[in-house]
Design an enzyme around this catalytic site. Structure first.
Site, PDB file in Angstrom:
ATOM      1  N   HIS A   1      -8.512  -8.472   2.307  1.00 17.19           N
ATOM      2  CA  HIS A   1      -7.651  -9.154   1.347  1.00 17.19           C
ATOM      3  C   HIS A   1      -7.639 -10.651   1.622  1.00 17.19           C
ATOM      4  O   HIS A   1      -7.454 -11.055   2.778  1.00 17.19           O
ATOM      5  CB  HIS A   1      -6.219  -8.626   1.454  1.00 17.19           C
ATOM      6  CG  HIS A   1      -6.115  -7.138   1.424  1.00 17.19           C
ATOM      7  ND1 HIS A   1      -6.106  -6.370   2.573  1.00 17.19           N
ATOM      8  CD2 HIS A   1      -6.032  -6.271   0.387  1.00 17.19           C
ATOM      9  CE1 HIS A   1      -6.010  -5.087   2.245  1.00 17.19           C
ATOM     10  NE2 HIS A   1      -5.974  -5.004   0.924  1.00 17.19           N
TER      11      HIS A   1
ATOM     12  N   GLU B   1     -14.852  -9.623  11.687  1.00 17.36           N
ATOM     13  CA  GLU B   1     -15.039  -8.203  11.981  1.00 17.36           C
ATOM     14  C   GLU B   1     -16.382  -7.916  12.641  1.00 17.36           C
ATOM     15  O   GLU B   1     -16.467  -7.083  13.550  1.00 17.36           O
ATOM     16  CB  GLU B   1     -14.921  -7.375  10.695  1.00 17.36           C
ATOM     17  CG  GLU B   1     -13.523  -7.332  10.126  1.00 17.36           C
ATOM     18  CD  GLU B   1     -13.397  -6.317   8.997  1.00 17.36           C
ATOM     19  OE1 GLU B   1     -14.337  -5.517   8.786  1.00 17.36           O
ATOM     20  OE2 GLU B   1     -12.361  -6.334   8.321  1.00 17.36           O
TER      21      GLU B   1
ATOM     22  N   GLU C   1      -5.994  -1.966  -6.277  1.00 19.52           N
ATOM     23  CA  GLU C   1      -6.663  -3.230  -5.991  1.00 19.52           C
ATOM     24  C   GLU C   1      -7.438  -3.793  -7.180  1.00 19.52           C
ATOM     25  O   GLU C   1      -8.035  -3.050  -7.959  1.00 19.52           O
ATOM     26  CB  GLU C   1      -7.616  -3.066  -4.802  1.00 19.52           C
ATOM     27  CG  GLU C   1      -6.875  -2.797  -3.506  1.00 19.52           C
ATOM     28  CD  GLU C   1      -7.744  -2.889  -2.280  1.00 19.52           C
ATOM     29  OE1 GLU C   1      -7.209  -3.216  -1.207  1.00 19.52           O
ATOM     30  OE2 GLU C   1      -8.961  -2.630  -2.382  1.00 19.52           O
TER      31      GLU C   1
ATOM     32  N   GLU D   1      -4.432   2.537  -2.580  1.00 22.72           N
ATOM     33  CA  GLU D   1      -5.174   1.310  -2.861  1.00 22.72           C
ATOM     34  C   GLU D   1      -5.085   1.004  -4.347  1.00 22.72           C
ATOM     35  O   GLU D   1      -5.789   1.589  -5.161  1.00 22.72           O
ATOM     36  CB  GLU D   1      -6.641   1.461  -2.449  1.00 22.72           C
ATOM     37  CG  GLU D   1      -6.865   1.447  -0.952  1.00 22.72           C
ATOM     38  CD  GLU D   1      -6.694   0.070  -0.334  1.00 22.72           C
ATOM     39  OE1 GLU D   1      -6.205  -0.845  -1.017  1.00 22.72           O
ATOM     40  OE2 GLU D   1      -7.039  -0.085   0.851  1.00 22.72           O
TER      41      GLU D   1
ATOM     42  N   HIS E   1      -2.974  -5.667  -6.054  1.00 20.45           N
ATOM     43  CA  HIS E   1      -3.186  -6.880  -5.284  1.00 20.45           C
ATOM     44  C   HIS E   1      -4.669  -7.231  -5.219  1.00 20.45           C
ATOM     45  O   HIS E   1      -5.537  -6.408  -5.492  1.00 20.45           O
ATOM     46  CB  HIS E   1      -2.610  -6.727  -3.864  1.00 20.45           C
ATOM     47  CG  HIS E   1      -3.188  -5.565  -3.109  1.00 20.45           C
ATOM     48  ND1 HIS E   1      -2.684  -4.284  -3.199  1.00 20.45           N
ATOM     49  CD2 HIS E   1      -4.239  -5.485  -2.243  1.00 20.45           C
ATOM     50  CE1 HIS E   1      -3.397  -3.469  -2.433  1.00 20.45           C
ATOM     51  NE2 HIS E   1      -4.342  -4.173  -1.841  1.00 20.45           N
TER      52      HIS E   1
ATOM     53  N   HIS F   1       0.799  -1.221   0.000  1.00 23.21           N
ATOM     54  CA  HIS F   1       0.000   0.000   0.000  1.00 23.21           C
ATOM     55  C   HIS F   1       0.838   1.280   0.000  1.00 23.21           C
ATOM     56  O   HIS F   1       0.281   2.374  -0.029  1.00 23.21           O
ATOM     57  CB  HIS F   1      -0.937   0.012   1.217  1.00 23.21           C
ATOM     58  CG  HIS F   1      -2.029  -1.012   1.147  1.00 23.21           C
ATOM     59  ND1 HIS F   1      -1.863  -2.310   1.572  1.00 23.21           N
ATOM     60  CD2 HIS F   1      -3.300  -0.933   0.679  1.00 23.21           C
ATOM     61  CE1 HIS F   1      -2.998  -2.975   1.390  1.00 23.21           C
ATOM     62  NE2 HIS F   1      -3.880  -2.167   0.849  1.00 23.21           N
TER      63      HIS F   1
ATOM     64  N   CYS G   1     -14.507  -5.243   4.094  1.00 19.43           N
ATOM     65  CA  CYS G   1     -13.570  -5.332   2.979  1.00 19.43           C
ATOM     66  C   CYS G   1     -12.230  -5.808   3.505  1.00 19.43           C
ATOM     67  O   CYS G   1     -11.937  -5.700   4.691  1.00 19.43           O
ATOM     68  CB  CYS G   1     -13.433  -3.993   2.252  1.00 19.43           C
ATOM     69  SG  CYS G   1     -13.025  -2.609   3.301  1.00 19.43           S
TER      70      CYS G   1
END
Length: 203
Positions: free
Chosen positions: A91, A109, A138, A136, A54, A47, A89
């Protein structure tokens, strides 16, 4: 639009020493422009400007009234702390299927298991975060679903949460800061949202 804060941890849990696993670097899956895996990179380094492309995922969950579950990211997060964003959200671990990662992180979470969760396409974006200076880059897998259970958020991940209608979301966005990626992922997911909860909900 009631906003519910996450419960704080007990003093005993706050004082607990970190496990050896907690010190291990978190690795992300690097991808090319077509979403093909090309390697791995440590989470924070991926990042740092200009960012490394990614794999990521974003989840949008709705209640029986067609309201979107939002979360305000915990103040201790390394990236975009304290801002509002979509339900969940994150990864995937290298080699982990995005769907599996989305279900896993929603549970971790928010303490939730979606009643329904379906794929809603992918979106590639490059969003610098003005608050942290991180970037970001992504290739994001989107998921839309429904939920009935009451969230039980982890206070280290989620500061507070709220269910919103489209009108309430518009009002909230005029008052507080949202994540840099929020509108990109929401706009891409809208067709799937309308299929799951119906066009009459206004999304």
């Amino acid at each position: 639009m009631p906003i519910t804060s996450a419960e704080g941890r007990s003093a005993d849990s706050a004082a607990a020493p970190a496990s050896p696993e907690a010190a291990e670097p978190i690795m992300l899956e690097l991808v090319d422009e077509d979403g093909r895996t090309i390697g791995t990179a440590e989470k924070v380094s991926a990042h740092l400007a200009p960012g490394r492309l990614h794999r990521a995922f974003s989840v949008f969950l709705f209640d029986e009234q067609g309201r979107l579950l939002l979360q305000r990211r915990a103040l201790g997060k390394y990236h975009s702390p304290g801002v509002w964003s979509n339900t969940c959200c994150g990864h995937p671990y290298p080699g982990e299927l995005p769907f599996v990662a989305a279900a896993r992180r929603t549970a971790e979470e928010l303490g939730l298991a979606p009643e329904l969760l379906r794929e809603a396409g992918t979106v590639r974006y490059n969003h610098p975060d003005p608050l942290s200076g991180l970037v970001e880059q992504e290739y994001n897998h989107l998921f839309v679903g429904t939920v009935r259970a009451t969230p039980e958020p982890d206070p280290e991940e989620v500061e507070e949460y709220a269910y919103v209608t489209p009108a309430e979301l518009e009002k909230l966005m005029s008052e507080v800061t949202f994540s840099a990626w929020f509108m990109t992922v929401l706009d891409t997911a809208r067709p799937a949202v309308r299929e799951v909860i119906g066009a009459g909900a206004g999304w």
